[in-house]
Design a protein around this motif. Structure first.
Motif, mmCIF file in Angstrom:
data_model
loop_
_atom_site.group_PDB
_atom_site.id
_atom_site.type_symbol
_atom_site.label_atom_id
_atom_site.label_comp_id
_atom_site.label_asym_id
_atom_site.label_seq_id
_atom_site.Cartn_x
_atom_site.Cartn_y
_atom_site.Cartn_z
ATOM 1 N N MET A 1 0.820 -1.193 0.000
ATOM 2 C CA MET A 1 0.000 0.000 0.000
ATOM 3 C C MET A 1 0.867 1.262 0.000
ATOM 4 N N VAL A 2 1.951 1.261 0.789
ATOM 5 C CA VAL A 2 2.826 2.427 0.864
ATOM 6 C C VAL A 2 3.488 2.677 -0.486
ATOM 7 N N GLU A 3 4.000 1.616 -1.098
ATOM 8 C CA GLU A 3 4.638 1.768 -2.406
ATOM 9 C C GLU A 3 3.661 2.309 -3.443
ATOM 10 N N PHE A 4 2.408 1.849 -3.394
ATOM 11 C CA PHE A 4 1.385 2.337 -4.319
ATOM 12 C C PHE A 4 1.160 3.838 -4.126
ATOM 13 N N ARG A 5 1.060 4.270 -2.861
ATOM 14 C CA ARG A 5 0.839 5.682 -2.555
ATOM 15 C C ARG A 5 1.990 6.544 -3.075
ATOM 16 N N ILE A 6 3.213 6.117 -2.788
ATOM 17 C CA ILE A 6 4.393 6.872 -3.219
ATOM 18 C C ILE A 6 4.477 6.898 -4.741
ATOM 19 N N SER A 7 4.269 5.754 -5.368
ATOM 20 C CA SER A 7 4.326 5.666 -6.829
ATOM 21 C C SER A 7 3.256 6.541 -7.485
ATOM 22 N N THR A 8 2.043 6.498 -6.962
ATOM 23 C CA THR A 8 0.936 7.287 -7.520
ATOM 24 C C THR A 8 1.204 8.776 -7.399
ATOM 25 N N PHE A 9 1.649 9.214 -6.219
ATOM 26 C CA PHE A 9 1.916 10.637 -6.004
ATOM 27 C C PHE A 9 3.069 11.109 -6.893
ATOM 28 N N THR A 10 4.109 10.300 -6.996
ATOM 29 C CA THR A 10 5.262 10.666 -7.825
ATOM 30 C C THR A 10 4.873 10.741 -9.301
ATOM 31 N N LYS A 11 4.106 9.784 -9.778
ATOM 32 C CA LYS A 11 3.643 9.803 -11.180
ATOM 33 C C LYS A 11 2.761 11.029 -11.438
ATOM 34 N N PHE A 12 1.923 11.371 -10.466
ATOM 35 C CA PHE A 12 1.055 12.546 -10.591
ATOM 36 C C PHE A 12 1.884 13.821 -10.724
ATOM 37 N N ILE A 16 2.143 16.388 -13.928
ATOM 38 C CA ILE A 16 1.936 17.834 -13.806
ATOM 39 C C ILE A 16 3.104 18.580 -14.438
ATOM 40 N N ARG A 17 4.325 18.151 -14.131
ATOM 41 C CA ARG A 17 5.505 18.838 -14.680
ATOM 42 C C ARG A 17 5.554 18.721 -16.192
ATOM 43 N N GLU A 18 5.274 17.539 -16.731
ATOM 44 C CA GLU A 18 5.298 17.346 -18.186
ATOM 45 C C GLU A 18 4.254 18.222 -18.878
ATOM 46 N N ASN A 19 3.046 18.274 -18.325
ATOM 47 C CA ASN A 19 1.986 19.091 -18.925
ATOM 48 C C ASN A 19 2.276 20.580 -18.807
ATOM 49 N N ALA A 20 2.764 20.990 -17.648
ATOM 50 C CA ALA A 20 3.087 22.402 -17.459
ATOM 51 C C ALA A 20 4.239 22.816 -18.377
ATOM 52 N N SER A 21 5.239 21.968 -18.526
ATOM 53 C CA SER A 21 6.382 22.271 -19.394
ATOM 54 C C SER A 21 5.992 22.308 -20.862
ATOM 55 N N TYR A 52 12.299 14.279 -6.135
ATOM 56 C CA TYR A 52 13.282 15.218 -6.681
ATOM 57 C C TYR A 52 13.582 15.008 -8.156
ATOM 58 N N PRO A 53 13.655 13.783 -8.662
ATOM 59 C CA PRO A 53 13.920 13.632 -10.103
ATOM 60 C C PRO A 53 12.787 14.130 -11.017
ATOM 61 N N VAL A 54 11.567 14.285 -10.494
ATOM 62 C CA VAL A 54 10.444 14.652 -11.363
ATOM 63 C C VAL A 54 9.922 16.070 -11.146
ATOM 64 N N VAL A 55 10.501 16.821 -10.202
ATOM 65 C CA VAL A 55 10.097 18.211 -9.975
ATOM 66 C C VAL A 55 11.345 19.094 -9.974
ATOM 67 N N ASP A 56 11.129 20.395 -9.955
ATOM 68 C CA ASP A 56 12.258 21.331 -10.007
ATOM 69 C C ASP A 56 12.815 21.687 -8.643
ATOM 70 N N ALA A 57 11.979 21.663 -7.635
ATOM 71 C CA ALA A 57 12.382 21.969 -6.266
ATOM 72 C C ALA A 57 11.290 21.442 -5.355
ATOM 73 N N ILE A 58 11.587 21.349 -4.080
ATOM 74 C CA ILE A 58 10.571 20.938 -3.104
ATOM 75 C C ILE A 58 10.610 21.907 -1.934
ATOM 76 N N ALA A 59 9.433 22.356 -1.533
ATOM 77 C CA ALA A 59 9.295 23.152 -0.313
ATOM 78 C C ALA A 59 8.811 22.188 0.766
ATOM 79 N N HIS A 60 9.540 22.101 1.849
ATOM 80 C CA HIS A 60 9.207 21.182 2.925
ATOM 81 C C HIS A 60 8.502 21.934 4.040
ATOM 82 N N GLU A 61 7.290 21.514 4.367
ATOM 83 C CA GLU A 61 6.632 22.038 5.560
ATOM 84 C C GLU A 61 7.084 21.146 6.695
ATOM 85 N N TYR A 62 7.780 21.714 7.637
ATOM 86 C CA TYR A 62 8.562 20.917 8.565
ATOM 87 C C TYR A 62 8.504 21.511 9.954
ATOM 88 N N GLU A 63 8.197 20.680 10.954
ATOM 89 C CA GLU A 63 8.136 21.203 12.322
ATOM 90 C C GLU A 63 8.587 20.151 13.314
#
Length: 116
Positions: A1-12, A16-21, A52-63
């Protein structure tokens, strides 16, 4: 289940990056993810190693720590963990831009309620 979630979010995010570009080659895709590297990351599906390989940068909300976002209630350990987190995120980025987003108030909880 975890791998599916990570894979789905990363593909999404990759889609987005491919369409925006395709519309604007100069555009940058910068997701703000929560959390950073804690155990909650698997529930959200935002794995920084995969993203990181599929986006340009990441903003981390971190506390770290408690105190309802009160800077004055943070411990020295909390501040140390922020620094360790920031350096970790920079390392994950492998040269890409990264930044840390956090909310903090200088007032105490009682003074905020008194002003309301």
């Amino acid at each position: 289940m975890v791998e599916f979630r990570i894979s789905t979010f990363t593909k999404f995010m990759k889609e987005i990056r491919e369409n925006a570009s395709a519309v604007n080659p100069a555009i940058m895709v910068i997701p703000e993810i929560y959390p950073g590297i804690e155990e909650e990351a698997v529930r959200v599906g935002a794995d920084v190693y995969e993203l990181y390989p599929v986006v340009d940068a990441i903003a981390h909300e971190y506390e770290f720590g408690g105190g309802d976002h009160m800077a004055s209630s943070r411990t020295q350990l909390d501040w140390f963990l922020y620094q360790a987190g920031m350096l970790s995120f920079r390392a994950f980025a492998q040269g890409k831009a990264t930044w840390l987003l956090n909310y903090s108030w200088t007032a105490t909880k009682a003074s905020i309620h008194a002003r309301q």
